[in-house]
Design an enzyme around this catalytic site. Sequence first.
Site, PDB file in Angstrom:
ATOM      1  CE1 TYR A  57      -1.474  25.878 -42.141  1.00  0.00           C
ATOM      2  CE2 TYR A  57      -3.198  27.219 -42.232  1.00  0.00           C
ATOM      3  CZ  TYR A  57      -2.156  26.668 -41.589  1.00  0.00           C
ATOM      4  OH  TYR A  57      -2.169  26.974 -40.344  1.00  0.00           O
ATOM      5  CB  SER A  58       1.617  25.096 -49.717  1.00  0.00           C
ATOM      6  OG  SER A  58       2.659  25.794 -49.435  1.00  0.00           O
ATOM      7  CB  CYS A 100       8.351  25.148 -50.741  1.00  0.00           C
ATOM      8  SG  CYS A 100       6.895  25.462 -50.005  1.00  0.00           S
ATOM      9  CD  GLU A 154       4.476  29.981 -51.375  1.00  0.00           C
ATOM     10  OE1 GLU A 154       4.077  31.080 -52.209  1.00  0.00           O
ATOM     11  OE2 GLU A 154       3.580  28.967 -51.604  1.00  0.00           O
ATOM     12  CE1 TYR A 168       5.672  26.463 -43.763  1.00  0.00           C
ATOM     13  CE2 TYR A 168       5.557  27.095 -46.156  1.00  0.00           C
ATOM     14  CZ  TYR A 168       5.675  25.972 -45.091  1.00  0.00           C
ATOM     15  OH  TYR A 168       5.413  24.748 -45.606  1.00  0.00           O
TER      16      TYR A 168
HETATM   17  P1  FAD Z   1       0.029  30.766 -34.368  1.00  0.00           P
HETATM   18  O1  FAD Z   1      -1.234  30.699 -33.499  1.00  0.00           O
HETATM   19  O2  FAD Z   1      -0.028  31.626 -35.452  1.00  0.00           O
HETATM   20  O3  FAD Z   1       1.317  30.887 -33.596  1.00  0.00           O
HETATM   21  C1  FAD Z   1       2.540  30.978 -34.065  1.00  0.00           C
HETATM   22  C2  FAD Z   1       3.489  30.400 -33.428  1.00  0.00           C
HETATM   23  O4  FAD Z   1       3.723  30.974 -32.242  1.00  0.00           O
HETATM   24  C3  FAD Z   1       3.289  28.746 -32.922  1.00  0.00           C
HETATM   25  O5  FAD Z   1       4.582  27.924 -33.073  1.00  0.00           O
HETATM   26  C4  FAD Z   1       2.917  28.844 -31.449  1.00  0.00           C
HETATM   27  O6  FAD Z   1       3.085  27.807 -30.631  1.00  0.00           O
HETATM   28  C5  FAD Z   1       3.674  30.151 -31.089  1.00  0.00           C
HETATM   29  N1  FAD Z   1       3.133  30.923 -29.840  1.00  0.00           N
HETATM   30  C6  FAD Z   1       1.686  31.160 -29.794  1.00  0.00           C
HETATM   31  N2  FAD Z   1       1.648  31.989 -28.412  1.00  0.00           N
HETATM   32  C7  FAD Z   1       2.655  32.162 -27.915  1.00  0.00           C
HETATM   33  C8  FAD Z   1       3.229  32.768 -27.034  1.00  0.00           C
HETATM   34  N3  FAD Z   1       2.607  33.319 -25.950  1.00  0.00           N
HETATM   35  N4  FAD Z   1       4.607  32.734 -26.810  1.00  0.00           N
HETATM   36  C9  FAD Z   1       5.407  32.229 -27.564  1.00  0.00           C
HETATM   37  N5  FAD Z   1       4.930  31.561 -28.829  1.00  0.00           N
HETATM   38  C10 FAD Z   1       3.723  31.418 -28.895  1.00  0.00           C
HETATM   39  N6  FAD Z   1       2.146  25.680 -42.620  1.00  0.00           N
HETATM   40  C11 FAD Z   1       1.977  24.499 -42.690  1.00  0.00           C
HETATM   41  O7  FAD Z   1       1.881  23.571 -41.870  1.00  0.00           O
HETATM   42  N7  FAD Z   1       1.678  23.718 -44.207  1.00  0.00           N
HETATM   43  C12 FAD Z   1       2.001  24.428 -45.205  1.00  0.00           C
HETATM   44  O8  FAD Z   1       1.860  23.889 -46.262  1.00  0.00           O
HETATM   45  C13 FAD Z   1       2.154  25.860 -44.980  1.00  0.00           C
HETATM   46  N8  FAD Z   1       2.024  26.747 -46.048  1.00  0.00           N
HETATM   47  C14 FAD Z   1       2.457  27.963 -45.999  1.00  0.00           C
HETATM   48  C15 FAD Z   1       2.522  28.716 -47.239  1.00  0.00           C
HETATM   49  C16 FAD Z   1       2.648  30.333 -46.983  1.00  0.00           C
HETATM   50  C17 FAD Z   1       2.821  31.028 -48.232  1.00  0.00           C
HETATM   51  C18 FAD Z   1       2.850  30.624 -45.893  1.00  0.00           C
HETATM   52  C19 FAD Z   1       3.157  32.137 -45.676  1.00  0.00           C
HETATM   53  C20 FAD Z   1       2.907  30.104 -44.694  1.00  0.00           C
HETATM   54  C21 FAD Z   1       2.553  28.647 -44.700  1.00  0.00           C
HETATM   55  N9  FAD Z   1       2.518  27.834 -43.524  1.00  0.00           N
HETATM   56  C22 FAD Z   1       2.280  26.514 -43.793  1.00  0.00           C
HETATM   57  C23 FAD Z   1       2.686  28.335 -42.151  1.00  0.00           C
HETATM   58  C24 FAD Z   1       1.039  28.768 -41.773  1.00  0.00           C
HETATM   59  O9  FAD Z   1       0.657  29.676 -42.344  1.00  0.00           O
HETATM   60  C25 FAD Z   1       1.052  29.056 -40.293  1.00  0.00           C
HETATM   61  O10 FAD Z   1       2.053  30.055 -39.952  1.00  0.00           O
HETATM   62  C26 FAD Z   1       1.381  28.061 -39.277  1.00  0.00           C
HETATM   63  O11 FAD Z   1       0.483  26.960 -39.490  1.00  0.00           O
HETATM   64  C27 FAD Z   1       1.103  28.330 -37.841  1.00  0.00           C
HETATM   65  O12 FAD Z   1      -0.113  28.788 -37.433  1.00  0.00           O
HETATM   66  P2  FAD Z   1      -0.976  28.748 -36.159  1.00  0.00           P
HETATM   67  O13 FAD Z   1      -2.088  29.593 -36.489  1.00  0.00           O
HETATM   68  O14 FAD Z   1      -1.033  27.321 -35.853  1.00  0.00           O
HETATM   69  O15 FAD Z   1       0.099  29.348 -34.936  1.00  0.00           O
END
Ligand code: FAD
Length: 339
Positions: free
Chosen positions: A115-116, A297, A337, A339
Amino acid sequence: MKTAFFAACVASAAAFAPSTKPAFGTSLAGKQDFLEAEPYWDQSTVPVNVYKNKAPFTGKVVSTKRIVGPKATGETCHIIIDHNGDFPYWEGQSWGVIPPGVREKDGKPHSVRLYSIASSRYGDDMTGKTGSLCVRRATYWCPELKAEDPAKKGICSNFLCDTKPGDEIQMTGPAGKVMLIPEENPNTDLIMVATGTGIAPYRGFIRRLFFEDTPAANAYKGTAWLFMGVANSDALLYDDELQEVKKKFPNNFRLDYALSREQENKKGGKMYVQDKVEEYADEIFTKLDNGAHIYFCGLKGMMPGIQDMLKSVAESKKIDYEEWVKELKAKKQWHVEVY
Ligand code: FAD
């Protein structure tokens, strides 16, 4: 002049994050100069991956607050985390978060999500002991159920958006050096393009350059220009803070919004962030020619539209787009950046 604004910002920061700290106005009275490199723009000591998966840092939630209006598409939260000064970072870096629990598929711990960081290195309370995240809750809309399926919601974003003051968060990092501010030349223009939570690193930049009494703020003479794309005005993030900066620093800060569901682009279609940038393409190309840095971003999906737009502008100017981007990258003026 900036010092007077700083005092006003302390008050507004208190209003913005009422549950942050009781310290407003007391420990905040001094300058924000105690977390600086020597000289302040020297990036050779930027901390990277100090805390790793195997030995993460335990942060403590100070507050978690929904920061979008009722008609926003989805929920975005501002989360302030106490690190007690033990987890320093620079503006533009990210923190990793390891959500609690194990994966359903194999019983292994969840993997880290990045997360940024949405605050400056001094944190919203300017003590140097907190950092903030701007997190969008990932939900899953099931086409068959025609409803959200809670079994498929995002693990880490839901964990973070559901946190309460005092909750512990396992964290890694800080990560990344691609989004740092080039502070060596204080005349550098910054063009910041964001969609949604992509605004997070820019909020850190803006607080450092305009809210705080930092050496970087005192030296800054360039223009920081933020282009922000969201669906509608309820989905805007940190607008109150940004409007204050715009009012106070009209010559150094510009702000342009693209509200895809409320505004039309010049072709009568939805106004996406690239359409807003295109309106100022001549100025932006000139600024980049003169050494401005451009940042992108937010969601990955933003880049193709932006690149197509920049390419067509370049063609209209008889510029070889690929060469142009290559040169910007070589001069470290191009920061992405997504994602
Ligand atoms: P996950 O559990 O990883 O799921 C990913 C997606 O898949 C979700 O939308 C979920 O609903 C879906 N999913 C889950 N299960 C299933 C299934 N069975 N079938 C279909 N779909 C499904 N995010 C921010 O909000 N703010 C930031 O500032 C931010 N900065 C970032 C910076 C970088 C450098 C990077 C790489 C990423 C950043 N992100 C940011 C994104 C963050 O890292 C996560 O990827 C994001 O919050 C989703 O993670 P999660 O664990 O909630 O979802």
